[in-house]
Design a protein around this motif. Structure first.
Motif, PDB file in Angstrom:
ATOM      1  N   UNK A  94       0.765  -1.132  -0.011  1.00 15.80           N
ATOM      2  CA  UNK A  94      -0.077   0.024  -0.052  1.00 15.80           C
ATOM      3  C   UNK A  94       0.801   1.065   0.206  1.00 15.80           C
ATOM      4  N   UNK A  95       0.345   2.208  -0.854  1.00 18.89           N
ATOM      5  CA  UNK A  95       1.216   3.597  -0.876  1.00 18.89           C
ATOM      6  C   UNK A  95       0.320   4.605  -0.364  1.00 18.89           C
ATOM      7  N   UNK A  96       0.660   5.224   0.587  1.00 17.77           N
ATOM      8  CA  UNK A  96      -0.292   6.452   1.157  1.00 17.77           C
ATOM      9  C   UNK A  96       0.324   7.366   1.006  1.00 17.77           C
ATOM     10  N   UNK A  97      -0.720   8.558   0.257  1.00 16.44           N
ATOM     11  CA  UNK A  97      -0.056  10.127   0.213  1.00 16.44           C
ATOM     12  C   UNK A  97      -1.127  10.754   1.222  1.00 16.44           C
ATOM     13  N   UNK A  98      -0.261  11.723   1.739  1.00 13.09           N
ATOM     14  CA  UNK A  98      -1.014  12.516   2.759  1.00 13.09           C
ATOM     15  C   UNK A  98      -0.621  13.988   2.410  1.00 13.09           C
ATOM     16  N   UNK A  99      -1.626  14.750   2.168  1.00 16.11           N
ATOM     17  CA  UNK A  99      -1.312  16.343   1.947  1.00 16.11           C
ATOM     18  C   UNK A  99      -1.945  17.048   3.056  1.00 16.11           C
ATOM     19  N   UNK A 100      -1.249  17.896   3.476  1.00 20.15           N
ATOM     20  CA  UNK A 100      -1.651  18.871   4.279  1.00 20.15           C
ATOM     21  C   UNK A 100      -1.663  20.218   3.822  1.00 20.15           C
ATOM     22  N   UNK A 101      -2.638  21.311   3.821  1.00 15.89           N
ATOM     23  CA  UNK A 101      -2.818  22.207   3.116  1.00 15.89           C
ATOM     24  C   UNK A 101      -3.615  23.265   3.715  1.00 15.89           C
ATOM     25  N   UNK A 102      -3.655  24.728   3.325  1.00 12.20           N
ATOM     26  CA  UNK A 102      -4.536  25.709   3.701  1.00 12.20           C
ATOM     27  C   UNK A 102      -4.835  26.310   2.367  1.00 12.20           C
ATOM     28  N   UNK A 103      -5.927  27.185   2.595  1.00 13.57           N
ATOM     29  CA  UNK A 103      -6.436  27.831   1.420  1.00 13.57           C
ATOM     30  C   UNK A 103      -5.847  29.681   1.458  1.00 13.57           C
ATOM     31  N   UNK A 104      -5.527  29.541   0.064  1.00 14.36           N
ATOM     32  CA  UNK A 104      -5.186  31.223  -0.292  1.00 14.36           C
ATOM     33  C   UNK A 104      -6.192  32.154   0.482  1.00 14.36           C
ATOM     34  N   UNK A 105      -5.560  33.242   1.107  1.00 13.53           N
ATOM     35  CA  UNK A 105      -6.400  34.222   1.601  1.00 13.53           C
ATOM     36  C   UNK A 105      -7.232  34.729   0.602  1.00 13.53           C
ATOM     37  N   UNK A 106      -8.602  35.020   0.901  1.00 15.50           N
ATOM     38  CA  UNK A 106      -9.618  35.418  -0.215  1.00 15.50           C
ATOM     39  C   UNK A 106     -10.276  34.288  -0.719  1.00 15.50           C
ATOM     40  N   UNK A 107     -10.197  33.129  -0.653  1.00 19.37           N
ATOM     41  CA  UNK A 107     -10.676  31.841  -1.093  1.00 19.37           C
ATOM     42  C   UNK A 107     -11.991  31.924  -0.184  1.00 19.37           C
ATOM     43  N   UNK A 108     -13.042  31.992  -1.130  1.00 16.30           N
ATOM     44  CA  UNK A 108     -14.579  31.942  -0.717  1.00 16.30           C
ATOM     45  C   UNK A 108     -14.883  30.481  -0.185  1.00 16.30           C
ATOM     46  N   UNK A 109     -15.918  30.603   0.913  1.00 15.52           N
ATOM     47  CA  UNK A 109     -16.369  29.305   1.532  1.00 15.52           C
ATOM     48  C   UNK A 109     -16.897  28.397   0.319  1.00 15.52           C
ATOM     49  N   UNK A 110     -17.470  28.878  -0.717  1.00 19.64           N
ATOM     50  CA  UNK A 110     -18.165  28.293  -1.813  1.00 19.64           C
ATOM     51  C   UNK A 110     -16.873  27.613  -2.792  1.00 19.64           C
ATOM     52  N   UNK A 111     -15.812  28.371  -2.725  1.00 21.01           N
ATOM     53  CA  UNK A 111     -14.537  28.083  -3.549  1.00 21.01           C
ATOM     54  C   UNK A 111     -14.035  26.841  -2.828  1.00 21.01           C
ATOM     55  N   UNK A 112     -13.714  26.912  -1.522  1.00 13.86           N
ATOM     56  CA  UNK A 112     -13.278  26.141  -0.450  1.00 13.86           C
ATOM     57  C   UNK A 112     -14.126  24.691  -0.844  1.00 13.86           C
ATOM     58  N   UNK A 113     -15.467  24.818  -0.868  1.00 14.90           N
ATOM     59  CA  UNK A 113     -16.523  23.668  -0.967  1.00 14.90           C
ATOM     60  C   UNK A 113     -16.144  22.891  -2.388  1.00 14.90           C
ATOM     61  N   UNK A 114     -15.900  23.816  -3.308  1.00 17.55           N
ATOM     62  CA  UNK A 114     -15.629  23.208  -4.639  1.00 17.55           C
ATOM     63  C   UNK A 114     -14.364  22.499  -4.704  1.00 17.55           C
TER      64      UNK A 114
END
Length: 133
Positions: free
Chosen positions: A1-21
């Motif tokens: 099994x190969x597991x890829x884990x990404x941790x991230x945060x959104x750019x400032x100004x990203x709307x809640x709708x864009x985050x959900x998309x």
């Protein structure tokens, strides 16, 4: 099994709708045929690290990883996802003890960058990116 884990945060100004998309696109990618199990949601690590969300996708082996990397759903999602990320950190792990596995995965990554140079540019455009193309 190969597991890829990404941790991230959104750019400032990203709307809640864009985050959900973005999260919806990640969930579609994480549910393609080659993925054995996945999770997309909040990051539960130390808040001082600056990450708010996480993505995990596990694949059975290198053949499944290649299918995952080139799956049309994955290829379609990244141009919508990557430009909205402020920071991105990747951790990969595996129960496969092949000492050359890291190099094989790196070679697959570099081949994808060569095949899709815009994808590599999108990765490199993420500030504080730890997933260099």
């Amino acid at each position: 099994m190969i597991v890829n884990i990404l941790r991230f945060n959104f750019r400032d100004g990203t709307t809640d709708e864009e985050k959900e998309e973005v999260l919806a696109a990640m969930r579609r990618t994480a549910s393609v045929e080659s993925v054995a199990f996945s999770s997309v949601g909040q990051d539960l690590g130390d808040p001082s690290d600056g990450y708010t969300h996480a993505y995990l996708a596990a694949v059975e082996d290198l053949a499944a990883l290649e299918r995952y990397m080139y799956d049309p759903v994955h290829l379609e999602g990244d141009p919508h996802i990557l430009p909205r990320l402020a920071r991105l950190s990747a951790v990969r792990l595996s129960d496969d003890l092949d000492p050359g596995l890291h190099e094989k995965i790196t070679a697959m990554h570099l081949k994808k960058v060569a095949t899709y140079p815009e994808w590599g540019r999108l990765l490199d455009a993420i500030p504080n990116d730890r997933v260099s193309a």
